[in-house]
Design an enzyme around this catalytic site. Sequence first.
Site, PDB file in Angstrom:
ATOM      1  N   SER A   1     -25.326 -62.097   6.132  1.00 40.60           N
ATOM      2  CA  SER A   1     -25.910 -60.859   5.628  1.00 40.60           C
ATOM      3  C   SER A   1     -24.809 -59.796   5.501  1.00 40.60           C
ATOM      4  CB  SER A   1     -27.055 -60.410   6.533  1.00 40.60           C
ATOM      5  OG  SER A   1     -27.844 -59.443   5.903  1.00 40.60           O
TER       6      SER A   1
ATOM      7  N   ASP B   1     -34.937 -64.604  -0.848  1.00 38.35           N
ATOM      8  CA  ASP B   1     -34.434 -63.605   0.098  1.00 38.35           C
ATOM      9  C   ASP B   1     -34.759 -62.197  -0.390  1.00 38.35           C
ATOM     10  OD1 ASP B   1     -32.885 -61.974   1.805  1.00 38.35           O
ATOM     11  OD2 ASP B   1     -31.433 -63.581   2.080  1.00 38.35           O
TER      12      ASP B   1
ATOM     13  N   HIS C   1     -34.439 -64.819   3.679  1.00 34.49           N
ATOM     14  CA  HIS C   1     -33.299 -64.325   4.464  1.00 34.49           C
ATOM     15  C   HIS C   1     -33.139 -65.051   5.798  1.00 34.49           C
ATOM     16  CE1 HIS C   1     -30.187 -61.292   4.791  1.00 34.49           C
ATOM     17  NE2 HIS C   1     -30.576 -60.965   6.013  1.00 34.49           N
TER      18      HIS C   1
END
Length: 689
Positions: free
Chosen positions: A541, A626, A661
Amino acid sequence: MTKNNASFEAPMAKKIEKKLEIHDDIRVDNYFWMNDRDNQDVIDHLNSENKYTKEGLKHTDNFQKALFEEMKGRIKEDDSSVPYKLNGYWYITKFENGKDYPIYTRKKETLEAEEEILFDCNEMAKAYSYFRLAGISISPDNTMASFSVDTVSRRQYTLQIKNLKTGEIFLDKIENTTGSSTWANDNKTLFYVKKNEVTLRSDKIYKHKLYTEVAEDTLVYHEEDETFNSYVYKSKSKKYIIIGSSSTLTTEYRILKADTPDGEFKIFQPRERELEYSISHYGDSFYIITNKDNATNFKLLKTPETQTEKENWEEVLPHRKEVLLEDIEIFKEYLVVSERENGLNKIRIINWNGSEDYYLPFGNETYTANIGNNPDFNSETLRYTYNALTTPSSVIDYNFKTKRKEVKKEQEVLGGTFDKNNYESKRVWATARDGVKVPMSIVYKKGLALNGESPVLQYAYGSYGATIDPYFSTIRLSLLDRGFIYVIAHIRGGEYLGREWYENGKLLSKMNTFTDFVDCSKYLIENNYTSKEHLYAMGGSAGGLLIGAVINLNPELYKGVIAAVPFVDVVTTMLDDSIPLTTGEYDEWGNPNDKKYYDYMKSYSPYDNIEAKSYPNILVTTGLHDSQVQYFEPAKWVAKLREFKTDKNKLLFHIDMEAGHGGASGRFESLKEVALEYAFLLDLEGIDH
């Protein structure tokens, strides 16, 4: 099939020129077309990337399966959580052999009582490739449960209500919520948060009434500032429903007595830019953690519940330059304070009558200790968790009266080979280029010679003030037992060394995050932990942004890197206010509509700084759905890297076409991706078993 991908071609994406202009500056983005998820060419390209990765790692297939079974074999399948008591019931989450999902249960008054199954996620998940249950909230009279389900992995939850007496799930379905909800004390009013359909910003709080003919739920609050998110919860004392609004630097709360859900919410303290505060109710007062009056590391204040504006706030615990005040937990007789000093967690216990004020003792050089689940306001015990890089996690109950602690559960490591005495951990400090000392937590197998030839996996995150504490991982043993050294670099941008550590790694100081990581890498090489031929880096991330920036700055330092769901197209994303998270992130990265921030952001954005040069071996992972970092960021980044890189090193891109995610949803499914990542690293080291 050869190991170097020589017998098949890497997918080269087509180029369609797109000019992006702002501040008299033109950026050409040849892969902008990948932003359209509904474009079949995009899906075809992603599928070709997956096929290329599958072929590129085909020779590791059996090894990946062995790693998966090895990691799974350390985890207790028929496991259950330590029970906690709330409002007359003991709540337990358990897993059963051969099943992927949790079962939520409860027992009335005693643990010997008959078990009541609230939700069996294995049954609920049968029709879906992805499933997540979240936000279970029990009504005050224990007869209803609100719950939320996500079957796409985009963090858009469908909220429903179950009658726990009859087992009936009501037909009402509330779409696109955050997943959490809160009952008023009347057992029929439920508050919840909806998300904006486009940006996924949580901006509207609604009130849902059971047993009424009202066609629509009542909007009780709309957060119109697009840099803020909103949420709703109930105070631990059960007296107040609280609506919170927060941006990166500013907070605001509204309160309403939970006995009068149809009343008007009252603003606790109006928002002021860069005034942060959080509130907890106790007795006739609210306790406030705040940075008011330049309290960078926060302080604790209190105010009468009838006079909540900041003019009435009085000091309880002062601001301390060396100690970060992280959180508090309120009990009927005790105040428990979570602090962090010199990077280490501390738990402080204070009797409300002032007769006691002391810290729980922790005797390790590097460890993690956190306050656990303590929903019972009247409890005489504090539940907390403790673990370290070499020590499995324990759930511990500490009795305030007897001062005794009881280990309720220590994480079991199955497989019969684990002994914590076989591993060594330490904390070392690298000197960054500006003279600042940056800590690293390190773990490896005892007896490993530090001769510069060991493989090292260096991990970091470094954004949002999120601290990666030195935690135990059964999964990581698969690297340690094969001779890897694992390093967590506590770089600026996190809050490991207090709030200033975060402030010095954001906005126009963001470059410190990346150079800290590089300087930690150089320390590891110079001090014979490893060499350039054996050093690997990993982040996910915003940590994926870190990896992207680092390999632009110093690609020669690393043999290989893994970037998971990486945020790599910083400028374009931060200029697009329709993308989830963008507007709420201006205080973290800056607003590129302002030229000063645009120029700085462009100077480190991984996508914008790709050059014709050698890069290390790279594995990139993402999820098509995501919502945090859109799939097209890594897709474009990989395409541009393929176009520019001058080396013959591996560049592999793995896309989960069904997940978001957080990756796959089953309990063990996510281990398959870890096995892929570990196989990638171990293969580069020539380790194949």
